[in-house]
Design a protein around this motif. Structure first.
Motif, PDB file in Angstrom:
ATOM      1  N   SER A   5      50.662  27.079  31.712  1.00 37.15           N
ATOM      2  CA  SER A   5      51.102  27.791  30.522  1.00 37.15           C
ATOM      3  C   SER A   5      51.570  26.772  29.488  1.00 37.15           C
ATOM      4  O   SER A   5      52.585  26.094  29.691  1.00 37.15           O
ATOM      5  CB  SER A   5      52.236  28.761  30.867  1.00 37.15           C
ATOM      6  N   THR A  32      50.836  25.425  25.013  1.00 42.73           N
ATOM      7  CA  THR A  32      50.159  25.607  23.732  1.00 42.73           C
ATOM      8  C   THR A  32      49.972  24.245  23.082  1.00 42.73           C
ATOM      9  O   THR A  32      50.910  23.462  22.969  1.00 42.73           O
ATOM     10  CB  THR A  32      50.965  26.517  22.789  1.00 42.73           C
ATOM     11  N   GLN A  92      45.658  26.613  17.192  1.00 37.32           N
ATOM     12  CA  GLN A  92      46.342  26.354  18.449  1.00 37.32           C
ATOM     13  C   GLN A  92      45.524  26.914  19.606  1.00 37.32           C
ATOM     14  O   GLN A  92      44.809  27.906  19.468  1.00 37.32           O
ATOM     15  CB  GLN A  92      47.737  26.972  18.457  1.00 37.32           C
ATOM     16  N   SER A 137      46.283  28.386  23.266  1.00 36.91           N
ATOM     17  CA  SER A 137      47.332  28.862  24.161  1.00 36.91           C
ATOM     18  C   SER A 137      46.719  29.137  25.520  1.00 36.91           C
ATOM     19  O   SER A 137      45.758  29.913  25.640  1.00 36.91           O
ATOM     20  CB  SER A 137      47.977  30.136  23.609  1.00 36.91           C
ATOM     21  N   THR A 161      47.370  30.517  29.362  1.00 40.36           N
ATOM     22  CA  THR A 161      48.238  31.313  30.229  1.00 40.36           C
ATOM     23  C   THR A 161      47.507  31.523  31.550  1.00 40.36           C
ATOM     24  O   THR A 161      46.354  31.139  31.703  1.00 40.36           O
ATOM     25  CB  THR A 161      48.560  32.678  29.601  1.00 40.36           C
ATOM     26  N   PHE A 221      42.610  31.807  28.093  1.00 36.54           N
ATOM     27  CA  PHE A 221      42.854  30.963  26.930  1.00 36.54           C
ATOM     28  C   PHE A 221      42.649  31.768  25.653  1.00 36.54           C
ATOM     29  O   PHE A 221      41.789  32.639  25.590  1.00 36.54           O
ATOM     30  CB  PHE A 221      41.895  29.772  26.920  1.00 36.54           C
ATOM     31  N   GLU A 222      43.446  31.438  24.652  1.00 38.66           N
ATOM     32  CA  GLU A 222      43.277  32.034  23.326  1.00 38.66           C
ATOM     33  C   GLU A 222      43.348  30.926  22.293  1.00 38.66           C
ATOM     34  O   GLU A 222      44.158  30.003  22.403  1.00 38.66           O
ATOM     35  CB  GLU A 222      44.358  33.072  23.031  1.00 38.66           C
ATOM     36  N   HIS A 239      47.687  28.597  13.952  1.00 38.87           N
ATOM     37  CA  HIS A 239      49.018  28.287  14.466  1.00 38.87           C
ATOM     38  C   HIS A 239      50.004  29.344  13.990  1.00 38.87           C
ATOM     39  O   HIS A 239      50.088  29.632  12.785  1.00 38.87           O
ATOM     40  CB  HIS A 239      49.444  26.897  13.995  1.00 38.87           C
ATOM     41  N   ASP A 240      50.715  29.924  14.913  1.00 34.90           N
ATOM     42  CA  ASP A 240      51.625  31.020  14.575  1.00 34.90           C
ATOM     43  C   ASP A 240      53.079  30.567  14.445  1.00 34.90           C
ATOM     44  O   ASP A 240      53.990  31.393  14.388  1.00 34.90           O
ATOM     45  CB  ASP A 240      51.509  32.141  15.611  1.00 34.90           C
ATOM     46  N   ARG A 269      54.826  28.750  16.625  1.00 39.19           N
ATOM     47  CA  ARG A 269      55.522  28.456  17.877  1.00 39.19           C
ATOM     48  C   ARG A 269      55.559  26.949  18.138  1.00 39.19           C
ATOM     49  O   ARG A 269      54.787  26.181  17.571  1.00 39.19           O
ATOM     50  CB  ARG A 269      54.837  29.164  19.047  1.00 39.19           C
ATOM     51  N   LEU A 279      54.834  23.512  19.838  1.00 44.49           N
ATOM     52  CA  LEU A 279      53.628  22.986  20.453  1.00 44.49           C
ATOM     53  C   LEU A 279      53.988  21.867  21.418  1.00 44.49           C
ATOM     54  O   LEU A 279      54.805  21.002  21.104  1.00 44.49           O
ATOM     55  CB  LEU A 279      52.668  22.452  19.385  1.00 44.49           C
ATOM     56  N   VAL A 298      45.859  21.518  29.682  1.00 42.77           N
ATOM     57  CA  VAL A 298      45.117  22.618  29.054  1.00 42.77           C
ATOM     58  C   VAL A 298      43.625  22.409  29.196  1.00 42.77           C
ATOM     59  O   VAL A 298      42.867  23.351  29.511  1.00 42.77           O
ATOM     60  CB  VAL A 298      45.517  22.740  27.567  1.00 42.77           C
TER      61      VAL A 298
END
Length: 208
Positions: free
Chosen positions: A132, A134, A145, A147, A149, A153-154, A158-159, A161, A163, A205
């Protein structure tokens, strides 16, 4: 609708989505519902009258639907539930395309949002133990980004959050890393990518 005249699932599928541009329209709508102008911008090279024809055909066959965006009166196009099931076949074609992508973009057009489908499709196929985390992506233009989990993957803008790290690279090298065709150590040694932050997060990742 033109028919192959064959009682075959592939033939009948191609009658619906096999015409030039149809699957690329679906690609754009898998990224997000879009207004007509957004689709023109996201499909470099398509003529406006051809897009209108293709949207009309896809709507008539139940792949695409029109709806009002938000509380306004602006019409946007979206995939129906049946149309959204094309995600699997499209992700399969993205993975199959890996040898075709090695030579890089050349003079071809590129839109950063196309990685929204491509990178998860490549990573999901080969990364089993997902950490998990980002990672930011800087590929020219706005920051994206990745992400990761336990469920997959997504990729998206960039929201805001925090990094774990940021990867800076040309899109072709990001695709190579995601496909497992470009070892991260080799890319770093050759100066093809740069990492700000914790390198181990990027390795986790990308399973690199």
């Amino acid at each position: 609708m033109r028919s192959y005249g064959q009682y075959c699932g592939l033939a009948r599928s191609l009658e619906v989505v096999g015409d030039r541009w149809n699957l690329l329209i679906v690609r754009q709508l898998l990224i997000a519902p879009a207004r007509y102008r957004d689709l023109i911008d996201g499909l470099p090279g398509i003529a406006t009258n051809l897009l209108a024809d293709r949207l009309r055909d896809l709507e008539a066959t139940g792949v695409v639907e029109r709806r009002l965006a938000g509380k306004g009166s602006v019409v946007e196009y979206a995939l129906t539930a049946w149309g959204a099931e094309l995600r699997g076949p499209i992700e399969g074609l993205i993975r199959w395309s890996a040898p075709l992508m090695v030579r890089g973009p050349g003079t071809d057009s590129f839109r950063p949002e196309w990685l929204v489908l491509a990178v998860p499709a490549l990573l999901d196929a080969r990364v089993e133990n997902r950490a998990s985390a980002t990672v930011g992506l800087e590929i020219g233009g706005p920051r994206f980004q990745i992400s990761a989990t336990t469920s997959g993957f997504e990729v998206g803008p960039h929201d805001g959050r925090d990094l774990g790290a940021t990867l800076r690279a040309d899109p072709a090298y990001v695709l190579g890393l995601a496909a497992g065709a470009l070892p991260l150590s080799d890319a770093l040694a050759a100066g093809l990518v740069e990492i700000d932050g914790d390198e181990s997060v990027v390795r986790a990742v990308f399973a690199a």
